[in-house]
Structure formats: structure tokens, C-alpha cells
Design an enzyme around this catalytic site. Sequence first.
Site: not given
Ligand code: PGA
Ligand code: ZN
Length: 417
Positions: A40, A154, A162-163, A204, A242, A283, A310, A335, A363-365, A386
Site C-alpha cells: 500500500s 495485506h 489495514q492494521e 504482516e 493504521d 496512522e 505515512d 520507512k 518495516h514494509r509488508s 512497528k
Molecule cells: P506497505 O504497508 O508496506 O504495504 O506500504 C505498510 C504501511 O502502510 O504502513
Molecule cells: Zn501505513
Amino acid sequence: RISSLSAIEILDSRSRPTLAVTLAVDGATQVTAGVPSGASTGTREAVELRDGDKARYGGLGVTRAVGNVNGEIAAAVRGREFAGLGELDRALIELDGTETKSRLGANAIVGVSMAAARALAQSAGVPLWRYLTPEGVAPRLPVPHFNVVNGGAHAANNLDFQEFMIAPLGAPTLTEAVRAGAEIYAKLRGLLAGAGHSVGLGDEGGFAPQIDTPEDVLTLLVHAIEDAGYRAGRDGVAIALDPAASEFHRAGFYQVAGEKLSSDEMIERYALITDRFPVYSIEDGLAEDDWDGWTRLNARLGERVQLVGDDILVTNPAITTEAIAKNVANSALIKVNQIGTVTETLETIRICREAGWTQMISHRSGETPDDFIADLAVGTGCGQLKTGAPARGERVAKYNRLITIEAANENLPYGLG
Ligand code: PGA
Ligand code: ZN
């Protein structure tokens, strides 16, 4: 002086190709860095170079980026004297010559930058986190943010957010925080299974149950925290979200669990959520192109909730500076591969620190077992990391690195700071 530099194509945690970059400086042994990759992604991120050759990995191969490391980049930097990482990173940026690192590939450049940082730390005889500590900054062990329920881009469920992360803010040590994360994760698995839900995992490492509304997930999370014997809240284990709202912002509306919400309705939804649940951080609550909405969200909730940018900031120093001037948030997600060099990442962190914005390293996914970001979080003293669930090797590698750092450095403080 960089004595050797090369790259190969390896797999990331989603079974997609990425780079492993190997580098050595004079008098030290070779080190390797694994390059992460998002799903994402923000539209203004540095550009990940992919082959686009559908006959290999559906077009996702990275042989061109690998070729750029082994060819042009190695030719430009091998044997050359650099005063430090900053000078090397500036040379890489110049060599690429584009705003977004699209010519050589941000995935190629970031791998070289990460490997170089590691090699320089090694040749200086200090751990990576100490090498990455800026002047005048006190290192600390970050609060781990365990992403225990996955949705959005994800997971294959219908959950739009998403999170859903648990953050043991009140833990006495990092090691105890990891224990809390794992114990709550185990309780959550039991609650989900008991309710007839799947306990399959998302990208994740969090569970990806067929639950539609964020509030239902939050109710379950609070149960899991309490069943595991912890207090749900800032003095115990808090929750961080997030939503990654850019992904469900369509035709000007936020489309959540069958509802179509305006920016202001979405903001009120967050106000209710933070009243009802121990959510301390949100986030990407709004979309990356909804700057006006972000400003209103920050005015409405910024006093009591951490609002992390982000996709809207993409670890970019210039965009972050503009966002600070416009008061759109109070925190930045960090990131390394969004901007493409370690030096620019440290620059964005400094800009946030000086503006009084908090920072969360991420991190990244798509990940490898590379644990660079654990050291980055400790070294920059930002207090937050995270890196997914307390499960799956590529996530656990980072948490285990933090445990190892804590075991060897009893005087490092733990927590948000
Ligand atoms: P991504 O997601 O690594 O798939 O971009 C992580 C996030 O949105 O924080
Ligand atoms: Zn994010």
C-alpha cells in the site's frame, strides 16, 4: 573506501523478488542488506525499479536494479574514498540524477545505503544502532507495535482498515513488551478460533479473520489484552491503528464496511473510536491527497491522539517540512525505502524531532530477515517501532534483534520517552 559491492536477486516474504546487496569497506568483512518492499505505497515514494518482463515473476523481477548495483553504481563507488555515509548517499543521489531515484531504482540505492551503514559501523567497531545515533540524541529501546489483525491490501478479508496493532507502552522493559505481545497474540488466536473465525495470517503475520467492522476487531483486541492479564490502556497495552485510508478513499468518500463517509464523518468516526477504545495512535486515518481533511483531523484529535503520516509524508524531508508548516499531523512514519537512502531518512527524523513531532520506524509488508530497522529505531531514540506480528521469521527477526540489544545493554531505557 568501499572495496567490494555486488547484488543478487532474492525473494521477499511475499515470494516476490527483491535485492540482497553485499558490500565491504577496507579492513572489514562483507555485510549484506535485504531490501524491503511495500504493497500500500504512497504515490510520492521513491521509485522501486522492476523489470516489467511478464515472462519472469509476472513482471516483478529486479534484474535491472541488480544490474545497476553491479554495473553503474559499483563502477562509480568501488575504490573511492568516502568521508562517511552522508557523502556516499549524496554520491548515489547525484549518480541517479532523478527526483525519485527512478533511473537506478530506489530499491538498488537503498540496498547500497543500508549495506554501507552496516559496513561502516562494523569497521568502526560499534553496533549499528550506535553508528546511527545522531549527535546529542539518547538511544532507547522502542515500544514494539505488533500488528495482530491484518486487513486492507495485506489480507484477502473484507476488513477495510489495514492494521490493528498492540503497543505495550507500560511494559517495564523491551523483553517484557515482546512477551506481552506474544501472549496477547496467543489469546487472540484462541478467541478467534473459539468464535469460528479463520486464524490464517495476512502479509504482516497478523490474523486475517472475516470480520467487517473495525469496532468489532477492537472489541476482540481489548478482550485478548485483558484475558492475557494486561491492562488495556496507556499505562498497560494500548492500541494503534493504521487504516491506510488512501486504499479505501474512492470518488471522494471513505468507504468503510459498506458505508460512504465524508472526511468529516470519518474524523467523527475516529473520535468515537478513540472515546470507546484505548486507541492512542492513528496512522493514515485519511487519504494522502486529503490534506485539508488531515488538518481538521489534527485540530479535532491531535491533542490526545498520535496522528501518524505515512503515505502522505513518504519519509520525504521536503514533504515533511511542508506538512509540519501546515499542521497536518503530529507524527511521521519512517520507512527507509520510501525515500531511498539512510542519510535522507535520518534527515526526515531530525526534522520531525526538531518540530516536536514523534517518529515511528517501520518495516514494509514485503520484508526479508534483515533487521536494520531495529537498530535504526534504537539509535535514533524515537521510542517506536512497528514491524508486524510477533510471528513469521521476517517480523520476529526485528523483535529478536531488539531483545539481543537489550540483553547486551542493560542501561538503555525502554519506552516512548
Ligand atoms: P506497505 O504497508 O508496506 O504495504 O506500504 C505498510 C504501511 O502502510 O504502513
Ligand atoms: Zn501505513
